[in-house]
Design a protein around this motif. Sequence first.
Motif, PDB file in Angstrom:
ATOM      1  N   ILE A 136       0.856  -1.187   0.000  1.00 33.82           N
ATOM      2  CA  ILE A 136       0.000   0.000   0.000  1.00 33.82           C
ATOM      3  C   ILE A 136       0.891   1.236   0.000  1.00 33.82           C
ATOM      4  N   LEU A 137       0.622   2.152  -0.896  1.00 31.63           N
ATOM      5  CA  LEU A 137       1.390   3.394  -0.966  1.00 31.63           C
ATOM      6  C   LEU A 137       0.660   4.500  -0.216  1.00 31.63           C
ATOM      7  N   SER A 138       1.381   5.143   0.707  1.00 29.08           N
ATOM      8  CA  SER A 138       0.891   6.342   1.387  1.00 29.08           C
ATOM      9  C   SER A 138       1.874   7.465   1.069  1.00 29.08           C
ATOM     10  N   VAL A 139       1.350   8.670   0.881  1.00 28.04           N
ATOM     11  CA  VAL A 139       2.196   9.820   0.564  1.00 28.04           C
ATOM     12  C   VAL A 139       1.820  10.970   1.490  1.00 28.04           C
ATOM     13  N   ALA A 140       2.843  11.601   2.057  1.00 32.45           N
ATOM     14  CA  ALA A 140       2.629  12.766   2.913  1.00 32.45           C
ATOM     15  C   ALA A 140       3.469  13.923   2.383  1.00 32.45           C
ATOM     16  N   VAL A 141       2.835  15.077   2.240  1.00 33.13           N
ATOM     17  CA  VAL A 141       3.525  16.302   1.859  1.00 33.13           C
ATOM     18  C   VAL A 141       3.561  17.169   3.110  1.00 33.13           C
ATOM     19  N   PHE A 142       4.778  17.615   3.484  1.00 33.94           N
ATOM     20  CA  PHE A 142       4.900  18.376   4.731  1.00 33.94           C
ATOM     21  C   PHE A 142       6.006  19.410   4.642  1.00 33.94           C
ATOM     22  N   GLU A 143       5.940  20.353   5.578  1.00 27.76           N
ATOM     23  CA  GLU A 143       6.977  21.374   5.721  1.00 27.76           C
ATOM     24  C   GLU A 143       7.401  21.397   7.185  1.00 27.76           C
ATOM     25  N   PRO A 144       8.716  21.341   7.457  1.00 26.27           N
ATOM     26  CA  PRO A 144       9.173  21.472   8.840  1.00 26.27           C
ATOM     27  C   PRO A 144       8.877  22.879   9.367  1.00 26.27           C
ATOM     28  N   HIS A 145       8.619  22.976  10.662  1.00 26.17           N
ATOM     29  CA  HIS A 145       8.458  24.295  11.277  1.00 26.17           C
ATOM     30  C   HIS A 145       9.771  25.062  11.145  1.00 26.17           C
ATOM     31  N   ALA A 146       9.688  26.370  11.110  1.00 23.82           N
ATOM     32  CA  ALA A 146      10.871  27.217  10.979  1.00 23.82           C
ATOM     33  C   ALA A 146      11.895  26.872  12.055  1.00 23.82           C
ATOM     34  N   GLY A 147      13.129  26.661  11.614  1.00 26.38           N
ATOM     35  CA  GLY A 147      14.208  26.356  12.530  1.00 26.38           C
ATOM     36  C   GLY A 147      14.232  24.923  13.034  1.00 26.38           C
ATOM     37  N   LYS A 148      13.333  24.077  12.555  1.00 25.90           N
ATOM     38  CA  LYS A 148      13.224  22.700  13.050  1.00 25.90           C
ATOM     39  C   LYS A 148      13.536  21.657  11.974  1.00 25.90           C
ATOM     40  N   GLU A 149      14.109  22.083  10.843  1.00 24.18           N
ATOM     41  CA  GLU A 149      14.298  21.167   9.727  1.00 24.18           C
ATOM     42  C   GLU A 149      15.180  19.975  10.091  1.00 24.18           C
ATOM     43  N   GLN A 150      16.322  20.209  10.722  1.00 17.83           N
ATOM     44  CA  GLN A 150      17.228  19.100  11.047  1.00 17.83           C
ATOM     45  C   GLN A 150      16.600  18.149  12.063  1.00 17.83           C
ATOM     46  N   GLU A 151      15.925  18.694  13.053  1.00 14.84           N
ATOM     47  CA  GLU A 151      15.245  17.859  14.047  1.00 14.84           C
ATOM     48  C   GLU A 151      14.127  17.051  13.392  1.00 14.84           C
ATOM     49  N   CYS A 152      13.420  17.682  12.483  1.00 15.06           N
ATOM     50  CA  CYS A 152      12.346  17.013  11.745  1.00 15.06           C
ATOM     51  C   CYS A 152      12.899  15.855  10.913  1.00 15.06           C
ATOM     52  N   LEU A 153      13.962  16.119  10.154  1.00 17.84           N
ATOM     53  CA  LEU A 153      14.542  15.078   9.304  1.00 17.84           C
ATOM     54  C   LEU A 153      15.093  13.930  10.142  1.00 17.84           C
ATOM     55  N   ALA A 154      15.652  14.236  11.309  1.00 18.66           N
ATOM     56  CA  ALA A 154      16.135  13.181  12.197  1.00 18.66           C
ATOM     57  C   ALA A 154      14.973  12.305  12.658  1.00 18.66           C
ATOM     58  N   GLU A 207       0.191   0.645  16.371  1.00 19.87           N
ATOM     59  CA  GLU A 207       0.148   0.214  17.766  1.00 19.87           C
ATOM     60  C   GLU A 207       1.546   0.073  18.372  1.00 19.87           C
ATOM     61  N   ASP A 208       2.576   0.324  17.574  1.00 17.90           N
ATOM     62  CA  ASP A 208       3.951   0.152  18.026  1.00 17.90           C
ATOM     63  C   ASP A 208       4.392   1.356  18.862  1.00 17.90           C
ATOM     64  N   PRO A 209       4.808   1.141  20.108  1.00 15.72           N
ATOM     65  CA  PRO A 209       5.167   2.266  20.982  1.00 15.72           C
ATOM     66  C   PRO A 209       6.282   3.163  20.429  1.00 15.72           C
ATOM     67  N   ALA A 210       7.313   2.569  19.848  1.00 13.12           N
ATOM     68  CA  ALA A 210       8.422   3.377  19.308  1.00 13.12           C
ATOM     69  C   ALA A 210       7.955   4.225  18.130  1.00 13.12           C
ATOM     70  N   ALA A 211       7.151   3.652  17.249  1.00 11.74           N
ATOM     71  CA  ALA A 211       6.625   4.404  16.104  1.00 11.74           C
ATOM     72  C   ALA A 211       5.687   5.509  16.591  1.00 11.74           C
ATOM     73  N   LEU A 212       4.847   5.196  17.565  1.00  5.40           N
ATOM     74  CA  LEU A 212       3.920   6.204  18.096  1.00  5.40           C
ATOM     75  C   LEU A 212       4.667   7.387  18.697  1.00  5.40           C
ATOM     76  N   ARG A 213       5.777   7.126  19.390  1.00  2.00           N
ATOM     77  CA  ARG A 213       6.574   8.230  19.948  1.00  2.00           C
ATOM     78  C   ARG A 213       7.132   9.115  18.838  1.00  2.00           C
ATOM     79  N   CYS A 214       7.602   8.516  17.760  1.00  2.00           N
ATOM     80  CA  CYS A 214       8.130   9.303  16.627  1.00  2.00           C
ATOM     81  C   CYS A 214       7.028  10.141  15.991  1.00  2.00           C
ATOM     82  N   TRP A 215       5.875   9.542  15.760  1.00  2.00           N
ATOM     83  CA  TRP A 215       4.772  10.294  15.162  1.00  2.00           C
ATOM     84  C   TRP A 215       4.364  11.466  16.054  1.00  2.00           C
ATOM     85  N   ALA A 216       4.350  11.242  17.358  1.00  2.00           N
ATOM     86  CA  ALA A 216       3.989  12.323  18.287  1.00  2.00           C
ATOM     87  C   ALA A 216       5.017  13.451  18.212  1.00  2.00           C
ATOM     88  N   ARG A 217       6.286  13.100  18.159  1.00  2.00           N
ATOM     89  CA  ARG A 217       7.334  14.120  18.067  1.00  2.00           C
ATOM     90  C   ARG A 217       7.245  14.869  16.744  1.00  2.00           C
TER      91      ARG A 217
END
Length: 102
Positions: free
Chosen positions: A9-27, A73-83
């Motif tokens: 299944i293909l999912s696609v997300a288009v997004f923009e990092p918040h100003a000054g948060k690009e490196q943290e976002c990419l990480a 339902e994966d705790p590690a994935a959920l933490r990343c999505w929340a961040r």
Amino acid sequence: MQESTSKEILSVAVFEPHAGKEQECLAAVRELAGILAAKEFSRDRLFRDAAEAHRYVLARYWVSESARRQALEDPAALRCWARMAELIDSIKVYESLEEVPL
């Protein structure tokens, strides 16, 4: 986790990092992609818009619908999505794209 009778299944997300948060976002995006790949839930490809360098397109190929449900339902994935929710503005998300024969 891979199911031999299921269809990718293909999912696609288009997004923009918040100003000054690009490196943290990419990480965070890379961390999530690593978690999902290690558990064989999906494989990801990340693209940047050449005309708008602050805009990214993430293509996620889920192994199956079951793998996607397990990831949600994966705790590690959920933490990343929340961040990530605190680091990006989602422009558009396509959850389940279906291939159209040419």
